[in-house]
Motif scaffolding. Structure first.
Motif, mmCIF file in Angstrom:
data_model
loop_
_atom_site.group_PDB
_atom_site.id
_atom_site.type_symbol
_atom_site.label_atom_id
_atom_site.label_comp_id
_atom_site.label_asym_id
_atom_site.label_seq_id
_atom_site.Cartn_x
_atom_site.Cartn_y
_atom_site.Cartn_z
ATOM 1 N N TYR A 231 2.328 -9.431 -18.442
ATOM 2 C CA TYR A 231 1.901 -9.065 -16.911
ATOM 3 C C TYR A 231 1.948 -7.543 -16.545
ATOM 4 O O TYR A 231 0.726 -6.772 -16.007
ATOM 5 C CB TYR A 231 2.752 -9.688 -15.718
ATOM 6 C CG TYR A 231 2.409 -9.532 -14.479
ATOM 7 C CD1 TYR A 231 1.211 -10.088 -13.917
ATOM 8 C CD2 TYR A 231 3.315 -8.736 -13.705
ATOM 9 C CE1 TYR A 231 0.867 -9.963 -12.562
ATOM 10 C CE2 TYR A 231 2.746 -8.314 -12.358
ATOM 11 C CZ TYR A 231 1.630 -8.966 -11.789
ATOM 12 O OH TYR A 231 1.323 -8.821 -10.271
ATOM 13 N N THR A 232 2.918 -6.810 -17.145
ATOM 14 C CA THR A 232 3.151 -5.432 -16.891
ATOM 15 C C THR A 232 2.112 -4.629 -17.535
ATOM 16 O O THR A 232 1.438 -3.482 -17.006
ATOM 17 C CB THR A 232 4.269 -4.740 -16.983
ATOM 18 O OG1 THR A 232 4.759 -5.231 -18.350
ATOM 19 C CG2 THR A 232 5.445 -5.394 -15.810
ATOM 20 N N ILE A 233 1.835 -5.054 -18.831
ATOM 21 C CA ILE A 233 0.739 -4.436 -19.736
ATOM 22 C C ILE A 233 -0.795 -4.599 -19.192
ATOM 23 O O ILE A 233 -1.406 -3.714 -19.363
ATOM 24 C CB ILE A 233 1.034 -5.080 -21.117
ATOM 25 C CG1 ILE A 233 2.385 -4.785 -21.600
ATOM 26 C CG2 ILE A 233 -0.142 -4.612 -22.041
ATOM 27 C CD1 ILE A 233 2.710 -5.489 -23.194
ATOM 28 N N ALA A 234 -0.793 -5.800 -18.855
ATOM 29 C CA ALA A 234 -2.266 -5.996 -17.975
ATOM 30 C C ALA A 234 -2.435 -5.117 -16.907
ATOM 31 O O ALA A 234 -3.517 -4.294 -17.078
ATOM 32 C CB ALA A 234 -2.325 -7.534 -17.465
ATOM 33 N N TRP A 235 -1.516 -4.972 -16.165
ATOM 34 C CA TRP A 235 -1.828 -3.713 -15.174
ATOM 35 C C TRP A 235 -1.626 -2.348 -15.730
ATOM 36 O O TRP A 235 -2.598 -1.513 -15.362
ATOM 37 C CB TRP A 235 -0.420 -3.976 -14.031
ATOM 38 C CG TRP A 235 -0.590 -5.042 -13.105
ATOM 39 C CD1 TRP A 235 -0.122 -6.265 -12.915
ATOM 40 C CD2 TRP A 235 -1.582 -4.750 -11.966
ATOM 41 N NE1 TRP A 235 -0.758 -6.826 -11.915
ATOM 42 C CE2 TRP A 235 -1.489 -5.926 -11.186
ATOM 43 C CE3 TRP A 235 -2.544 -3.737 -11.520
ATOM 44 C CZ2 TRP A 235 -2.185 -6.153 -9.885
ATOM 45 C CZ3 TRP A 235 -3.167 -3.945 -10.393
ATOM 46 C CH2 TRP A 235 -3.108 -5.149 -9.594
ATOM 47 N N GLY A 236 -0.974 -2.029 -16.719
ATOM 48 C CA GLY A 236 -0.988 -0.701 -17.416
ATOM 49 C C GLY A 236 -2.425 -0.411 -17.728
ATOM 50 O O GLY A 236 -2.904 0.522 -17.975
ATOM 51 N N CYS A 237 -3.187 -1.391 -18.538
ATOM 52 C CA CYS A 237 -4.431 -1.562 -18.749
ATOM 53 C C CYS A 237 -5.543 -1.226 -17.748
ATOM 54 O O CYS A 237 -6.374 -0.418 -17.876
ATOM 55 C CB CYS A 237 -4.963 -2.808 -19.852
ATOM 56 S SG CYS A 237 -3.980 -3.023 -21.131
ATOM 57 N N VAL A 238 -5.025 -2.036 -16.779
ATOM 58 C CA VAL A 238 -6.029 -1.232 -15.507
ATOM 59 C C VAL A 238 -5.833 0.244 -15.268
ATOM 60 O O VAL A 238 -6.758 0.782 -14.839
ATOM 61 C CB VAL A 238 -5.363 -2.340 -14.113
ATOM 62 C CG1 VAL A 238 -6.310 -1.591 -12.898
ATOM 63 C CG2 VAL A 238 -5.755 -3.762 -14.407
ATOM 64 N N LEU B 292 0.633 -1.239 0.164
ATOM 65 C CA LEU B 292 -0.143 -0.064 -0.073
ATOM 66 C C LEU B 292 0.791 1.251 -0.148
ATOM 67 O O LEU B 292 0.666 2.195 -0.697
ATOM 68 C CB LEU B 292 -0.796 0.104 1.233
ATOM 69 C CG LEU B 292 -1.645 1.322 1.155
ATOM 70 C CD1 LEU B 292 -2.715 1.258 0.235
ATOM 71 C CD2 LEU B 292 -2.639 1.103 2.643
ATOM 72 N N ALA B 293 1.971 1.282 0.710
ATOM 73 C CA ALA B 293 2.779 2.460 0.959
ATOM 74 C C ALA B 293 3.641 2.581 -0.544
ATOM 75 O O ALA B 293 3.422 3.644 -1.141
ATOM 76 C CB ALA B 293 3.800 2.070 1.897
ATOM 77 N N GLY B 294 3.702 1.483 -1.258
ATOM 78 C CA GLY B 294 4.543 1.476 -2.454
ATOM 79 C C GLY B 294 3.530 2.034 -3.481
ATOM 80 O O GLY B 294 3.994 2.923 -4.277
ATOM 81 N N ARG B 295 2.415 1.612 -3.439
ATOM 82 C CA ARG B 295 1.384 2.378 -4.483
ATOM 83 C C ARG B 295 1.075 3.700 -4.321
ATOM 84 O O ARG B 295 1.220 4.488 -5.232
ATOM 85 C CB ARG B 295 -0.238 1.482 -4.243
ATOM 86 C CG ARG B 295 -1.133 2.214 -5.116
ATOM 87 C CD ARG B 295 -2.514 1.407 -5.260
ATOM 88 N NE ARG B 295 -2.466 0.053 -5.583
ATOM 89 C CZ ARG B 295 -2.727 -0.237 -6.848
ATOM 90 N NH1 ARG B 295 -2.945 0.847 -7.822
ATOM 91 N NH2 ARG B 295 -2.684 -1.456 -7.508
ATOM 92 N N GLU B 296 1.057 4.219 -2.983
ATOM 93 C CA GLU B 296 0.948 5.580 -2.519
ATOM 94 C C GLU B 296 2.189 6.245 -3.237
ATOM 95 O O GLU B 296 2.032 7.453 -3.813
ATOM 96 C CB GLU B 296 0.741 5.820 -1.082
ATOM 97 C CG GLU B 296 -0.732 5.210 -0.772
ATOM 98 C CD GLU B 296 -0.743 5.433 0.719
ATOM 99 O OE1 GLU B 296 0.170 5.666 1.335
ATOM 100 O OE2 GLU B 296 -1.942 5.171 1.287
ATOM 101 N N ALA B 297 3.306 5.945 -3.070
ATOM 102 C CA ALA B 297 4.693 6.634 -3.484
ATOM 103 C C ALA B 297 4.606 6.694 -4.899
ATOM 104 O O ALA B 297 4.929 7.587 -5.755
ATOM 105 C CB ALA B 297 5.695 5.735 -3.186
ATOM 106 N N PHE B 298 4.188 5.475 -5.520
ATOM 107 C CA PHE B 298 4.204 5.467 -7.092
ATOM 108 C C PHE B 298 3.154 6.317 -7.465
ATOM 109 O O PHE B 298 3.239 7.176 -8.651
ATOM 110 C CB PHE B 298 3.721 4.066 -7.622
ATOM 111 C CG PHE B 298 4.489 3.045 -7.103
ATOM 112 C CD1 PHE B 298 5.735 3.027 -6.528
ATOM 113 C CD2 PHE B 298 4.089 1.646 -7.209
ATOM 114 C CE1 PHE B 298 6.583 2.224 -6.378
ATOM 115 C CE2 PHE B 298 4.649 0.637 -6.685
ATOM 116 C CZ PHE B 298 6.089 0.806 -6.147
ATOM 117 N N GLY C 257 3.019 -4.737 -10.020
ATOM 118 C CA GLY C 257 1.555 -4.431 -10.972
ATOM 119 C C GLY C 257 1.237 -3.109 -10.255
ATOM 120 O O GLY C 257 0.598 -2.313 -11.274
ATOM 121 N N ALA C 258 1.295 -2.718 -9.033
ATOM 122 C CA ALA C 258 0.875 -1.337 -8.554
ATOM 123 C C ALA C 258 1.608 -0.352 -9.320
ATOM 124 O O ALA C 258 1.186 0.844 -9.618
ATOM 125 C CB ALA C 258 0.988 -1.333 -7.051
#
Length: 379
Positions: free
Chosen positions: A239-246, A10-16, A70-71
């Motif tokens: 895998y990274t493209i799938a997340w990029g589509c999200v 969660l901390a990582g996602r917030e930083a990203f 993914g995040a």
């Protein structure tokens, strides 16, 4: 997953997201128009460690787990698909070196890749060989001095600025991978302009004529190129493209929620129209569903489960077609404004369509997924 791991993710996602909001979101349309990402942003990504996302800490990388990766891919994809593309192809080159390289190759290249001092690119596609990897025509011939490469590669993401290319060529008829620095004599690079989507991803065409590389430039061994190295890299890319589509899905939803809450037609806000509500509902549900499929694929990969491979195919398939649908409807909701560069939804549509082509077309995904379904059935 432990609570500690969940908190770290969660901390990582917030930083990203914070990084993307500060440095990328407000510049992405300009970069799209200019067809380039500034070197300063790439350097900042390197300083944050994002270019070493999947590289081991031993070599200066972040060594992210798959869900954290993914995040990162989602947040960068939400801000700019071209930036996410850099993370994807650079990561593909990085994991190839770490998984298949010699100790000397890892020591030489991984610290440079992790810091962003060296930018990596993936050189598989050719003018007549995209998804059909068996059709590559680039050749490698062994000599006393090393290997001589002859041929060309096309649609190489960030090939315009990459320092190190992972090149696939046939050695005695067997697909083999090689590490080719940009400065290698006999390697020439042409910039490709006017690309439909992800226009800031600085795509290039490579030509190799009497391109001599040393014997130690081979990655792995003869014949490992496509069945092991390329497939491993493509799974990571998928895998990274799938997340990029999200990320594209979320960006479309955010844009439409904002626009329909302000735009009035026939005396009422757009958000009060039932047909608009239907589109928003589908975007919301598809975004959540795509994210869940990606999370499932990431979990399986982190657990080392072989089912992670097929789960990634499913995630990329659903996320990419859903992103294209959402982006198409986002443009429709914005009306004439949606066709203008004053609004980012036209960029989302162009970028989303590209996601249905790269790392396996939608139709190739349908073949793989349906084949797996039949193999598991009793009929």
């Amino acid at each position: 997953m432990s609570s500690g791991s969940a908190i770290q993710q969660l901390a990582g996602r917030e930083a990203f997201r914070s990084f993307a909001e500060r440095y990328i979101v407000h510049e992405a349309d300009r970069w799209d128009s200019e067809e380039a990402i500034p070197q300063s942003i790439i350097q900042q990504m390197g300083a944050e460690g994002y270019l070493g996302a999947v590289i081991s800490k031993e070599f200066g990388g972040l060594e992210l787990d798959m869900k954290s990766l993914g995040a990162l891919s989602e947040e960068m994809g939400r801000a700019c698909s071209s930036v996410r593309s850099l993370l994807t192809v650079h990561g593909m080159a990085s994991i190839a070196v770490e998984r298949f390289g010699t100790a000397e190759q890892r020591q030489k290249w991984l610290p440079l890749l992790a810091s962003g001092q060296t930018i990596g690119a993936f050189g598989l596609s050719e003018a007549g060989a995209g998804t059909d990897t068996k059709a590559i025509t680039t050749t490698a011939t062994i000599t006393e001095e090393g290997y001589v490469l002859e041929g060309g590669k096309k649609w190489i993401t960030f090939g315009q600025i990459a320092d190190l290319f992972l090149i696939f060529a046939k050695l005695d008829g067997e697909p083999t991978a090689f590490l080719v620095p940009r400065t290698t004599p006999g390697l020439s690079i042409d910039h490709l302009k006017g690309i439909f989507g992800t226009t800031a991803s600085m795509i290039a065409e490579l030509r190799m004529e009497n391109c001599l590389i040393p014997h130690e430039a081979i990655l792995g061994s003869k014949g490992l190129g496509v069945p092991y190295i390329a497939m491993s890299c493509l799974d990571y890319g998928r895998y990274t493209i799938a997340w990029g589509c999200v990320g594209i899905l979320q960006a479309c939803l955010d844009a439409c929620l904002s626009y329909t809450s302000k735009r009035e037609t026939f005396g009422t806000l757009l958000k009060n129209q039932q047909l608009i509500q239907k589109m928003i509902t589908e975007m919301t549900v598809n975004t959540k569903a795509a994210r869940l499929l990606c999370e499932d694929a990431g979990r399986l990969k982190d657990e080392g489960d072989s089912q992670g491979l097929l789960a990634t195919w499913a995630a990329k398939y659903f996320a990419s077609i859903s992103a294209t649908k959402a982006a198409n409807e986002a443009v429709q909701i914005h009306g004439a404004n949606g066709c203008s560069r004053d609004y980012p939804v036209q960029r989302y549509l162009r970028d989303a369509k590209v996601m249905e082509i790269i790392e396996g077309t939608t139709q190739m995904h349908e073949l793989v997924i349906s084949s797996d379904a039949y193999s598991l059935s009793d009929f």
